[in-house]
Write a protein that holds these residues in place. Structure first.
Motif, short mmCIF file in Angstrom:
data_model
loop_
_atom_site.label_atom_id
_atom_site.label_comp_id
_atom_site.label_asym_id
_atom_site.label_seq_id
_atom_site.Cartn_x
_atom_site.Cartn_y
_atom_site.Cartn_z
N LYS A 198 56.03 27.13 -2.09
CA LYS A 198 55.39 27.74 -0.92
C LYS A 198 53.88 27.48 -0.93
O LYS A 198 53.29 27.16 0.12
N ALA A 199 53.26 27.60 -2.11
CA ALA A 199 51.83 27.33 -2.21
C ALA A 199 51.52 25.87 -1.85
O ALA A 199 50.54 25.58 -1.17
N LEU A 200 52.39 24.95 -2.30
CA LEU A 200 52.18 23.54 -2.00
C LEU A 200 52.32 23.28 -0.50
O LEU A 200 51.55 22.49 0.07
N PHE A 201 53.26 23.94 0.15
CA PHE A 201 53.43 23.81 1.60
C PHE A 201 52.16 24.26 2.33
O PHE A 201 51.68 23.57 3.25
N ILE A 202 51.60 25.39 1.92
CA ILE A 202 50.40 25.91 2.57
C ILE A 202 49.20 25.03 2.28
O ILE A 202 48.42 24.68 3.18
N GLY A 203 49.04 24.64 1.01
CA GLY A 203 47.89 23.81 0.64
C GLY A 203 47.91 22.46 1.33
O GLY A 203 46.89 21.99 1.85
N SER A 204 49.08 21.83 1.37
CA SER A 204 49.19 20.53 2.04
C SER A 204 49.03 20.67 3.55
O SER A 204 48.44 19.80 4.20
N GLY A 205 49.55 21.77 4.11
CA GLY A 205 49.40 22.00 5.55
C GLY A 205 47.94 22.14 5.95
O GLY A 205 47.52 21.60 6.99
N LEU A 206 47.16 22.85 5.15
CA LEU A 206 45.73 23.00 5.45
C LEU A 206 45.01 21.66 5.41
O LEU A 206 44.15 21.37 6.26
N GLN A 207 45.35 20.84 4.42
CA GLN A 207 44.72 19.52 4.34
C GLN A 207 45.13 18.64 5.52
O GLN A 207 44.33 17.87 6.05
N LEU A 208 46.38 18.75 5.94
CA LEU A 208 46.86 17.98 7.08
C LEU A 208 46.09 18.37 8.35
O LEU A 208 45.59 17.50 9.08
N PHE A 209 45.98 19.68 8.61
CA PHE A 209 45.29 20.11 9.83
C PHE A 209 43.79 19.82 9.76
O PHE A 209 43.16 19.59 10.81
#
Length: 456
Positions: free
Chosen positions: A140-151
């Motif tokens: 879950k942390a990886l999903f959030i961290g990667s999502g922030l970098q993507l946006f």
């Protein structure tokens, strides 16, 4: 290529190192300082680009000067100690104690050392990436961290950093002015990063991100509307040059400036006081000063001061909106969307997964950096300039919704407490139970002091 590899390593390791070494109450501020120095570098690079713009082979000097800060950074790294958490993960507890005493400037570090050691004792073994994907709260942390970098990248920040001069030129500024006007958003970028340094520990990461997204969406709307108004009110091409014997597409096909400059072979020749007499003419390769024929060519008999040659842009009354939009974009981006994805990624993974999690999130950042950078100019040609910025605005709005739904607040929490934010309620209870059992065992193992009777 090597420059991008080095940037990738630094962008991944520096926030992690700072987060692991910093006290919880100023961790966000220190990671944000890393972004502040990046903005200083961007500002200096834009000044150097302007200074060498007219210098023959100036790009060689620009590349050469970039080596100087790299050498300084390399020397500075020689004096950095290893992260205390990394030392403990390698079983070097005494070395970790010495480093903590040095960076905290205090001998009272036993509680912090114990907390880190306890977290490390629960580390996973085996193939780390596999463990990351199998562990729900880390996934879950990886999903959030990667999502922030993507946006962060899909909002279009690197179109602003890499293509500021091109955007300003597309908005109607000549090349010479556009090169120096790039300094305006870069100065704003640098100064507004101080807001992030000041606000990150006062208002938290999540609020800064949401406000930053709102500001960036507004800035992109200003840019989109500015380019759309420029396209709607594009000056006319009322005089064709076919009567002079020129029958190529530039001389015969286009009715307004916007359509003329969409063809990279064409430019717009006009007299500012008499736009109805403007023409579309063929450009000369590698020559921004003159047209191949017509009033703006070298062979013209017209008074040169009366005519202007616009290659790649159209004269417009709305170019001020591009400057305002870019300045508002970086003003909104710098305190939040700039540093917060790096800050949050440096905090949300357990020690055993921190390197892997940050590596994946950093890879997401650079992959989408590459995609946006490669496609920006193509998008402006295929979906129009204003359509491109409307697209970025829509993606930013989705990023704000993503932050509101998924991103937790990590302010003033230790890295071990942050990890628990991503756990389910049963997982958190189990972690707390394990900690209580471990503490009770430690208490029971403490030797009982001998008590001697004293006579009254």
């Amino acid at each position: 290529m090597w420059i991008h590899v080095d940037c990738g390593f630094a962008s991944m390791t520096v926030p992690v190192y700072v987060a692991e070494a910093a006290p919880p109450d100023i961790r966000g501020r220190l990671v944000t300082l890393n972004q502040l120095f990046i903005t200083i570098g961007i500002l200096i690079s834009s000044i150097i680009a302007g200074a060498f713009h007219e210098v023959p082979e100036g790009w060689r000097y620009m590349l050469g000067l970039a080596a100087i800060p790299g050498v300084i950074q390399f020397i500075g790294f020689m004096f950095l100690p290893e992260s205390p958490r990394w030392l403990i993960s390698k079983g070097r507890t005494e070395d970790a104690r010495k480093v903590l005493q040095r960076i905290r400037d205090s001998d009272n570090i036993d509680d912090e050392l114990k907390e880190v050691a306890e977290a490390e004792s629960s580390s996973q073994t085996g193939f780390v990436l596999g463990e990351v994907l199998r562990t729900p709260h880390v996934r879950k942390a990886l999903f959030i961290g990667s999502g922030l970098q993507l946006f962060q990248q899909l909002c279009g920040i690197n179109t602003v950093i890499y293509y500021s001069a091109s955007i300003l030129k597309l908005a109607g500024f000549p090349s010479g002015q556009a090169i120096w006007l790039v300094c305006v958003p870069n100065v704003v970028n640098f100064l507004s990063t101080f807001i992030g340094v000041w606000a990150v520990e006062r208002f938290g990461r999540k609020l800064l991100l949401v406000v930053s997204f709102l500001g960036v969406v507004l800035a992109l709307v200003v840019l989109a509307v500015g380019f759309q108004l420029s396209a709607i009110h594009s000056p006319p091409v009322n005089v064709t040059l076919s009567s002079m014997g020129y029958n190529d597409s530039c001389a015969t096909l286009y009715d307004v400036c916007e359509n003329c400059i969409l063809n990279k072979d064409c430019g717009y020749c006009y007299d500012k006081s008499d736009l109805p007499s403007a023409t579309c003419a063929h450009a000369i390769e590698d020559n921004e000063e003159n047209a191949l024929y017509g009033g703006c060519s070298k062979n013209t008999t017209a008074t040169r001061s009366d005519l202007k040659w616009a290659l790649g842009y159209c004269p417009t009354d709305y170019n001020w909106m591009a400057v305002i939009g870019l300045a508002l974009f970086v003003f909104s981006f710098a305190p939040g969307l700039g540093p917060m994805p790096w800050t949050i990624n440096s905090e949300i993974y357990p020690m055993w997964a921190r390197g892997t999690g940050n590596a994946i999130a950093t890879a997401v950042n650079w992959v989408f950096n590459l995609i946006v950078s490669f496609t920006f100019l193509t998008m402006t040609e295929n979906i129009t300039k204003h359509g491109t910025f409307w697209l970025f605005a829509g993606i930013c709005f989705l990023g704000m919704v993503f932050t509101l739904i998924f991103v937790p607040e990590t302010k003033n929490k230790s890295l071990e407490e942050v990890e628990e934010l991503f756990m389910s309620a049963p997982e958190r209870k189990n972690r707390q139970r394990q900690r209580e059992i471990k503490n009770s065992v430690i208490i029971e193992e403490k030797p009982v002091r001998n008590v001697t009777n004293t006579r009254l």
